[in-house]
Design a protein around this motif. Structure first.
Motif, mmCIF file in Angstrom:
data_model
loop_
_atom_site.group_PDB
_atom_site.id
_atom_site.type_symbol
_atom_site.label_atom_id
_atom_site.label_comp_id
_atom_site.label_asym_id
_atom_site.label_seq_id
_atom_site.Cartn_x
_atom_site.Cartn_y
_atom_site.Cartn_z
ATOM 1 N N ARG A 94 81.190 94.550 5.521
ATOM 2 C CA ARG A 94 81.257 93.647 6.680
ATOM 3 C C ARG A 94 82.208 92.495 6.354
ATOM 4 N N ASN A 95 82.970 92.073 7.345
ATOM 5 C CA ASN A 95 83.980 91.044 7.108
ATOM 6 C C ASN A 95 83.363 89.679 6.824
ATOM 7 N N ASN A 96 84.192 88.804 6.231
ATOM 8 C CA ASN A 96 83.767 87.480 5.802
ATOM 9 C C ASN A 96 83.121 86.682 6.930
ATOM 10 N N GLY A 97 82.206 85.805 6.514
ATOM 11 C CA GLY A 97 81.625 84.867 7.466
ATOM 12 C C GLY A 97 80.110 84.872 7.453
ATOM 13 N N GLY A 98 79.529 83.671 7.365
ATOM 14 C CA GLY A 98 78.086 83.533 7.393
ATOM 15 C C GLY A 98 77.459 83.636 6.018
ATOM 16 N N PHE A 99 76.124 83.525 6.022
ATOM 17 C CA PHE A 99 75.368 83.680 4.781
ATOM 18 C C PHE A 99 74.610 85.004 4.902
ATOM 19 N N TYR A 100 73.281 84.991 4.861
ATOM 20 C CA TYR A 100 72.585 86.254 5.122
ATOM 21 C C TYR A 100 72.909 86.756 6.517
#
Length: 279
Positions: A94-100
């Motif tokens: 999954r592409n970058n971004g967020g935490f959990y």
């Protein structure tokens, strides 16, 4: 800036700094075998990859067709000059971004390819000793049947095997039932019955597992069943073997004090090669 191995550098220059596959194990993968410019069992691999992406709620790109991925794989092995016999790994994360909680469900992919020695499947008659790995257990759930980038139990189990001069270890689920080996699915022969744990026990939904189940049912007189295996059953078995796409069928010759024959293993290997036109 980030600190990478004691060196301050711009975060933009480090591919791992936001990579969700690295940070959270938020990825799935397939390991393929190439023989003479052909991907073995590619449809099975493709549909398993698509199913895994759906289960973990990844967004499947419109261009992620079987033909597109096949073209990407074969182009790489040709470039790496390993078309005759190669191991290939497709990792989708999954592409970058967020935490959990990710900020989006779009994906990227990485394909790696390297040459391997033998294209045909063969059965080694060398001693191959295994034991149980009981430090950690496989959860009996659907996620355990997927090839995800979270394989820490298999990593620590592999270290345990090396420390104890074992060739492999057998993993158990949280009900203390036999699940699989570190590098593949486990089969047990008792008399004329070939047994492997059902996927519902938490074992990998293996591609070679599927092939062996199908071929054993069609091409032999064996009774083929998927049922729960206890650790105590292993010492009553006539044969044990491990399956995966790269090796094919790996016979286990010793578990604790019990030694095993390999005749049925060799027979199934011959049938597999005949099925693939490798003999």
């Amino acid at each position: 800036m980030i600190n990478f191995n004691g060196i301050l550098q711009d975060s933009d220059t480090n591919l791992l700094e936001q990579n969700r596959g690295f940070l959270y194990g938020d990825g799935v993968f397939e390991t393929l075998k190439i023989v003479d410019g052909k991907i073995l069992f590619f449809e099975d691999h493709y549909f398993r990859l698509m199913a895994a992406m759906r289960i973990v709620r990844m967004e499947i790109p419109m261009n992620f067709t079987l033909e597109y991925l096949e073209e990407q794989v074969l182009s790489l092995v040709k470039n790496n000059k390993c078309e005759s016999s190669a191991r290939v790994r497709i990792t989708v994360y999954r592409n970058n971004g967020g935490f959990y909680l990710p900020t989006n469900n779009t994906v990227s992919f990485l394909i790696q390819a390297s040459a391997i020695e033998s294209s045909t499947y063969s059965v080694s008659e060398k001693e191959y000793e295994v034991d149980l790995y009981k430090d950690f257990y496989i959860p009996k759930q659907l996620l355990s049947s997927l090839k995800t980038t979270n394989k820490i139990i298999h990593v620590t189990g592999s270290i345990f095997a090396k420390e104890n001069d074992l060739d492999n270890c057998i993993l158990l689920n949280d009900s203390k039932h036999v699940v699989e080996a570190l590098q593949g699915n486990l089969f047990m022969l008792m008399g004329n019955t070939l047994i492997t744990p059902p996927v519902s026990e938490g074992c990998l939904n293996g591609i070679m597992r599927k092939q062996i189940l199908s071929l054993a049912k069609k091409e032999t007189t064996l009774e083929v069943v998927e049922q729960v295996i206890s650790p105590f059953d292993l010492q009553k078995a006539d044969e044990l073997f491990v399956t995966n796409v790269i090796k094919g069928i790996q016979p286990i010759t010793k578990y604790r004090k019990k030694e095993f024959a390999i005749e049925t293993t060799k027979m199934l290997n011959d049938i597999l090669n005949q099925h693939l036109g490798m003999n």
